[in-house]
Write a protein that holds these residues in place. Sequence first.
Motif, PDB file in Angstrom:
ATOM      1  N   PRO A  60      21.354  -9.455  -8.536  1.00 28.51           N
ATOM      2  CA  PRO A  60      20.551  -8.262  -9.208  1.00 28.51           C
ATOM      3  C   PRO A  60      19.614  -7.688  -8.132  1.00 28.51           C
ATOM      4  N   LEU A  61      19.626  -6.436  -8.412  1.00 30.31           N
ATOM      5  CA  LEU A  61      18.798  -5.549  -7.521  1.00 30.31           C
ATOM      6  C   LEU A  61      17.689  -4.691  -8.202  1.00 30.31           C
ATOM      7  N   GLY A  62      16.574  -5.052  -7.562  1.00 29.29           N
ATOM      8  CA  GLY A  62      15.402  -4.320  -8.404  1.00 29.29           C
ATOM      9  C   GLY A  62      15.066  -3.029  -7.809  1.00 29.29           C
ATOM     10  N   GLN A  63      14.530  -2.226  -8.590  1.00 31.17           N
ATOM     11  CA  GLN A  63      13.771  -0.773  -8.132  1.00 31.17           C
ATOM     12  C   GLN A  63      12.407  -0.945  -8.048  1.00 31.17           C
ATOM     13  N   PRO A  64      11.982  -0.119  -6.907  1.00 31.19           N
ATOM     14  CA  PRO A  64      10.436  -0.232  -6.686  1.00 31.19           C
ATOM     15  C   PRO A  64       9.712   0.484  -7.690  1.00 31.19           C
ATOM     16  N   VAL A  65       8.447   0.364  -8.061  1.00 25.22           N
ATOM     17  CA  VAL A  65       7.882   1.051  -9.010  1.00 25.22           C
ATOM     18  C   VAL A  65       6.343   1.446  -8.264  1.00 25.22           C
ATOM     19  N   GLU A  66       5.979   2.869  -8.429  1.00 20.60           N
ATOM     20  CA  GLU A  66       4.952   3.249  -8.048  1.00 20.60           C
ATOM     21  C   GLU A  66       3.659   3.040  -8.909  1.00 20.60           C
ATOM     22  N   VAL A  67       2.463   2.824  -8.750  1.00 22.56           N
ATOM     23  CA  VAL A  67       1.509   2.639  -9.501  1.00 22.56           C
ATOM     24  C   VAL A  67       0.211   2.886  -8.974  1.00 22.56           C
ATOM     25  N   THR A  68      -0.723   3.277 -10.013  1.00 23.14           N
ATOM     26  CA  THR A  68      -2.051   3.788  -9.407  1.00 23.14           C
ATOM     27  C   THR A  68      -3.124   2.687 -10.338  1.00 23.14           C
ATOM     28  N   VAL A  69      -3.953   1.909  -9.558  1.00 23.56           N
ATOM     29  CA  VAL A  69      -4.679   0.934 -10.207  1.00 23.56           C
ATOM     30  C   VAL A  69      -6.148   1.714 -10.188  1.00 23.56           C
ATOM     31  N   ALA A  70      -6.780   1.870 -11.311  1.00 24.38           N
ATOM     32  CA  ALA A  70      -8.280   2.112 -11.639  1.00 24.38           C
ATOM     33  C   ALA A  70      -9.196   0.975 -11.586  1.00 24.38           C
ATOM     34  N   ALA A  71     -10.365   1.230 -11.079  1.00 27.18           N
ATOM     35  CA  ALA A  71     -11.307   0.332 -11.331  1.00 27.18           C
ATOM     36  C   ALA A  71     -11.643  -0.267 -12.790  1.00 27.18           C
ATOM     37  N   GLY A  72     -11.790  -1.445 -12.811  1.00 25.15           N
ATOM     38  CA  GLY A  72     -11.992  -2.205 -14.274  1.00 25.15           C
ATOM     39  C   GLY A  72     -11.168  -2.139 -15.120  1.00 25.15           C
ATOM     40  N   ALA A  73      -9.643  -1.964 -14.546  1.00 22.09           N
ATOM     41  CA  ALA A  73      -8.338  -1.864 -15.451  1.00 22.09           C
ATOM     42  C   ALA A  73      -7.329  -2.651 -14.906  1.00 22.09           C
ATOM     43  N   TYR A  74      -6.258  -2.940 -15.586  1.00 23.38           N
ATOM     44  CA  TYR A  74      -4.893  -3.302 -15.055  1.00 23.38           C
ATOM     45  C   TYR A  74      -4.034  -2.278 -15.506  1.00 23.38           C
ATOM     46  N   SER A  75      -3.299  -1.916 -14.485  1.00 23.65           N
ATOM     47  CA  SER A  75      -2.099  -0.866 -14.807  1.00 23.65           C
ATOM     48  C   SER A  75      -0.782  -1.836 -15.122  1.00 23.65           C
ATOM     49  N   SER A  77       0.741  -1.038   0.032  1.00 25.11           N
ATOM     50  CA  SER A  77      -0.247   0.100   0.095  1.00 25.11           C
ATOM     51  C   SER A  77       0.641   1.166   0.002  1.00 25.11           C
ATOM     52  N   ALA A  78       0.615   2.215  -0.777  1.00 25.30           N
ATOM     53  CA  ALA A  78       1.455   3.139  -0.988  1.00 25.30           C
ATOM     54  C   ALA A  78       1.035   4.092   0.212  1.00 25.30           C
ATOM     55  N   GLU A  79      -0.064   4.030   0.991  1.00 26.24           N
ATOM     56  CA  GLU A  79      -0.298   4.727   1.981  1.00 26.24           C
ATOM     57  C   GLU A  79       0.457   4.313   3.422  1.00 26.24           C
ATOM     58  N   ASP A  80       0.452   2.847   3.686  1.00 29.43           N
ATOM     59  CA  ASP A  80       0.933   2.810   4.986  1.00 29.43           C
ATOM     60  C   ASP A  80       2.405   1.782   4.786  1.00 29.43           C
ATOM     61  N   GLY A  82      -6.419   1.779  -6.410  1.00 31.73           N
ATOM     62  CA  GLY A  82      -5.721   2.503  -5.060  1.00 31.73           C
ATOM     63  C   GLY A  82      -4.447   2.669  -5.567  1.00 31.73           C
ATOM     64  N   ASP A  83      -3.632   3.051  -4.620  1.00 29.90           N
ATOM     65  CA  ASP A  83      -2.174   3.465  -5.077  1.00 29.90           C
ATOM     66  C   ASP A  83      -1.348   2.509  -4.509  1.00 29.90           C
ATOM     67  N   TYR A  84      -0.380   2.073  -5.383  1.00 30.80           N
ATOM     68  CA  TYR A  84       0.424   0.907  -4.791  1.00 30.80           C
ATOM     69  C   TYR A  84       2.036   1.135  -4.830  1.00 30.80           C
ATOM     70  N   VAL A  85       2.989   0.394  -4.189  1.00 30.15           N
ATOM     71  CA  VAL A  85       4.274   0.251  -4.611  1.00 30.15           C
ATOM     72  C   VAL A  85       4.597  -1.189  -4.817  1.00 30.15           C
TER      73      VAL A  85
END
Length: 132
Positions: A106-121, A67-70, A92-95
């Motif tokens: 290998p080292l991965g980088q976090p990605v911020e993403v917003t998910v809208a209802a009825g769609a895949y981001s 959760s991007a919130e907490d 909602g908003d996620y990381v």
Amino acid sequence: MTALLRLILVAFGLIAVVLAGCSPSAASAPPNTGIRGIVTLGPTCPVQQVDQPPCVEPFAATLAVTSAEDGSVVARVDSGADGTFTVDVPPGDYVVVPEPGGDPFPLGQPVEVTVAAGAYSEIEVAYDSGIR
């Protein structure tokens, strides 16, 4: 004894109803809502030429969706050998946080993403191979 048996059955019925309300499916994402993408690893060539396409390849990894919130983990997903993944989450908003691939690479980088209802981001999660 019949009254006691009836009381026990009623108690088990109430427990079943309460547990059903707490199941993961009760809080599941709406249909067709979530995150999908590809995980890549690069560079995979010892020498990257400017006039050549990037030396990246699909990478199988474990990702935590937080959760991007907490910062709480709401889902985990493994990408396939082809690097692709899909995870259903509510709007909602996620990381998306890549799990460590090694020490230190290998080292991965976090990605911020917003998910809208009825769609895949759609996102790309990039792991650095450490090759220079």
